[in-house]
Design a protein around this motif. Structure first.
Motif: not given
Length: 454
Positions: A98-102, A247-263
């Motif tokens: 991933a790049e930038g803000a993402h 901590l800045k946005t309070k955002r958590k990973m969704n299911a697909s983001e969890l899967r991709d980072n897990l892999l």
């Protein structure tokens, strides 16, 4: 730099290019071994440039220019499209590509996962894997492929740390899937070499290996099941990722983001450490004096027991051996970036869309940065040794430095110290590994060693 005795035999290395090659010769050799297309001149000059078809490229070995790329002007040098297109089918738009803000929010969310406290909590799994490896080695053998053994050991770690000992992942199956994927999509395409737009399909990357699809399905299932069952009493990697929050946005990973980072952590987290350990054992067999010194330290610190995270501070020579291994055989031996706007590196003009490479393999063997650079000498990383920070990049540097670097070093120290305290490793005539890079720097033919108990 630390001086080393001259005329010492050197361990195996990749022969670099001394001739001028055309595009098709470059392609043929790159598909066999990406590192084989690096010019020998890259170990002597701060920067070299060239052109393949209509693509301008630059190889950068000047530490100050590398700092500029990886830290000072990071936004101008995102990962190359080739890297993204190669890895995205396997690990999505995860932290690695991933790049930038993402990228920034994912990094902030995942950073606590690899805190010293969490690494210490997970370290007993590393020790258990070292013990399991010793059990498989038994009394030793005249010939054991220690690369295959280290793949098993590090996969045991990542599997237990990721899924808390669940039997949902089969080590051989997953590693076979990763291997097949890298073999299918990880090799350089002629389209890459001549710089055709990335939207033009590369024939080898059209189909996704079925084994990889199955691995992604397993990861999806694991995320769903954990969301339903809740976290474990002792949080594992999946729990920590699910709890991670920007901590800045309070955002958590969704299911697909969890899967991709897990892999991402499964693919990158076990093979790179296995490669480091495999090459370290080869080098210990190559230099019995180093091996004896390493064993003396391990036996003195451990006194017959398995290494722990607390031991790592006292396993200083073990860390030196691992650092020297990473210098000679960095798992990620080439970094590729695409310039977004005009810049200057080492007095060389860089134009938008130019390919900018950091050939870490050549950087780590550069004659202006290291004395006797092809020789194995762990004393380079002794307490009083000094080298330029951007001359040694096994984990990258800057904001995108490998997030799991300390985790990997802790695991490598625990496993190497435990093994070397109990076993002696010797070379077998005619069975030297061959360093070959596709996506990672692997020992072709394995690391075949004679193993005996001490």
């Amino acid at each position: 730099m630390t001086a080393t005795p001259p005329s010492k035999q050197s361990p195996v290395k990749v022969p670099l290019v001394t001739d001028v090659w055309g595009v098709f010769k470059t392609l043929i050799e790159a598909r066999k071994n990406v590192l084989s297309i690096i010019p020998e001149l890259a170990t002597l000059q701060p920067i070299i440039s060239g052109r393949v078809a209509w693509v301008n490229w630059h190889m950068v070995m000047d530490p100050s220019a590398i700092q500029h790329i990886l830290r000072d002007n990071l936004e101008n040098y995102p990962k190359s499209d080739v890297v993204k297109n190669t890895l995205e089918p396997a690990i999505g738009d995860s932290l690695f590509i991933a790049e930038g803000a993402h990228w920034r929010w994912q990094r902030r969310a995942a950073a606590p996962v690899f805190s010293p406290r969490n690494i210490a909590n997970l370290a007993p799994i590393m020790g258990a894997s070292a013990d399991a490896s010793c059990a498989r080695l038994g009394d030793g053998s005249p010939r054991i492929d220690m690369y295959a053994e280290m793949i098993s050991a590090t996969f045991d770690v990542i599997s237990d740390i990721t899924f808390s000992g669940s039997d949902v992942l089969d080590s051989d199956e997953v590693h076979r899937a990763i291997d097949n994927y890298i073999e299918q999509v990880g090799r350089v395409s002629i389209f890459d070499v001549i710089g055709l737009p990335t939207w033009i399909p590369r024939p080898s990357r059209v189909l996704q290996p079925s084994a990889l699809k199955q691995t992604k399905a397993i990861a999806n299932s694991a995320v769903r099941n954990r969301a339903a069952s809740g976290p474990r009493n002792v949080p594992d990697l999946l729990d920590l990722l699910m709890a991670g929050e920007d901590l800045k946005t309070k955002r958590k990973m969704n299911a697909s983001e969890l899967r991709d980072n897990l892999l991402t952590f499964i693919v990158a987290g076990h093979e790179t450490t296995a490669l480091t350990l495999s090459w370290a054992l080869y080098l210990c067999a190559f230099d019995p004096v180093v091996q004896d010194k390493l064993r003396a330290e391990a036996q003195n610190v451990l006194n017959g027991r398995t290494a722990t995270a607390e031991d790592c501070a006292n396993l200083t020579y073990t860390k030196q051996v691992l650092n020297e291994t990473l210098r000679l055989y960095p798992p990620a031996a080439l970094i590729s970036r695409t310039a977004q706007s005009h810049d200057v590196l080492s007095d060389r003009d860089i134009k938008p869309k130019d390919t900018v490479m950091i050939p870490i393999y050549a950087l780590h063997r550069h004659h202006a940065l290291w004395d006797n650079p092809d020789e194995f000498n762990p004393d380079r990383f002794g307490e009083d040794a000094r080298h330029d920070r951007f001359a040694f990049l096994p984990f990258g540097d800057g904001p995108r430095v490998c997030i799991a670097a300390q985790f990997a070093m802790t695991e490598a120290q625990i496993i190497l110290a435990t093994l070397i305290s109990r076993y002696k490793f010797e070379r077998i005539d005619g069975l030297n590994p061959k360093p070959v890079m596709v996506l990672t720097l692997r020992p072709e033919g394995g690391v075949q060693l004679k193993v005996s108990k001490v």
